[in-house]
Write a protein that holds these residues in place. Structure first.
Motif, PDB file in Angstrom:
ATOM      1  N   PHE A  11       0.831  -1.205   0.000  1.00 43.91           N
ATOM      2  CA  PHE A  11       0.000   0.000   0.000  1.00 43.91           C
ATOM      3  C   PHE A  11       0.863   1.252   0.000  1.00 43.91           C
ATOM      4  N   HIS A  12       0.250   2.346  -0.409  1.00 39.51           N
ATOM      5  CA  HIS A  12       0.908   3.637  -0.531  1.00 39.51           C
ATOM      6  C   HIS A  12       0.594   4.461   0.709  1.00 39.51           C
ATOM      7  N   ASN A  13       1.626   5.045   1.340  1.00 34.58           N
ATOM      8  CA  ASN A  13       1.420   5.849   2.543  1.00 34.58           C
ATOM      9  C   ASN A  13       2.435   6.978   2.591  1.00 34.58           C
ATOM     10  N   GLN A  14       1.985   8.210   2.498  1.00 35.70           N
ATOM     11  CA  GLN A  14       2.806   9.407   2.618  1.00 35.70           C
ATOM     12  C   GLN A  14       4.073   9.359   1.761  1.00 35.70           C
ATOM     13  N   GLY A  15       3.909   9.079   0.488  1.00 34.53           N
ATOM     14  CA  GLY A  15       5.027   9.094  -0.446  1.00 34.53           C
ATOM     15  C   GLY A  15       5.910   7.866  -0.413  1.00 34.53           C
ATOM     16  N   GLU A  16       5.507   6.853   0.331  1.00 29.62           N
ATOM     17  CA  GLU A  16       6.290   5.620   0.404  1.00 29.62           C
ATOM     18  C   GLU A  16       5.386   4.423   0.098  1.00 29.62           C
TER      19      GLU A  16
END
Length: 108
Positions: A11-16
């Motif tokens: 999953f994608h979270n705050q640019g990571e």
């Protein structure tokens, strides 16, 4: 003996981009979220320490369950065995949110 399932969740979270391994994945009672629990981290006896996996351990230390927004999910796989979790930079990769239908009574 029942075989325990293992899931890889990306999953994608705050640019990571997070890649984690968990025992349970299911739709949450909170609309638009996926619940994950039973975090699995590699218990390797080697001297080499992966900073990315250590960051994951620190991030999810003491967390029983996480609620991940559906549009942040990139992929969920059922795998035969756990691998090495990691956090990597998105490096400008475009993650297109999955289109979702309006919520109850027309609310998004």
């Amino acid at each position: 003996m029942a075989v325990k399932k293992t899931y890889r969740v990306i999953f994608h979270n705050q640019g990571e981009i997070y890649e984690i391994f968990v025992r349970n994945v299911y739709q949450s009672d909170m609309y638009g979220f996926i619940e994950v629990e039973g975090y699995l981290f590699g218990e390797r006896s080697s001297v080499v320490v992966d900073p990315s996996e250590e960051k994951l351990k620190t991030t999810f230390e003491g967390v029983k369950r996480s609620f991940i927004p559906m549009q942040a999910i990139v992929r969920i796989d059922e795998v035969e065995r756990e691998g090495q979790g990691k956090i990597s930079s998105a490096n400008g990769e475009k993650v297109t949110p999955f289109p979702i239908a309006p919520g109850p009574q027309g609310t998004p």
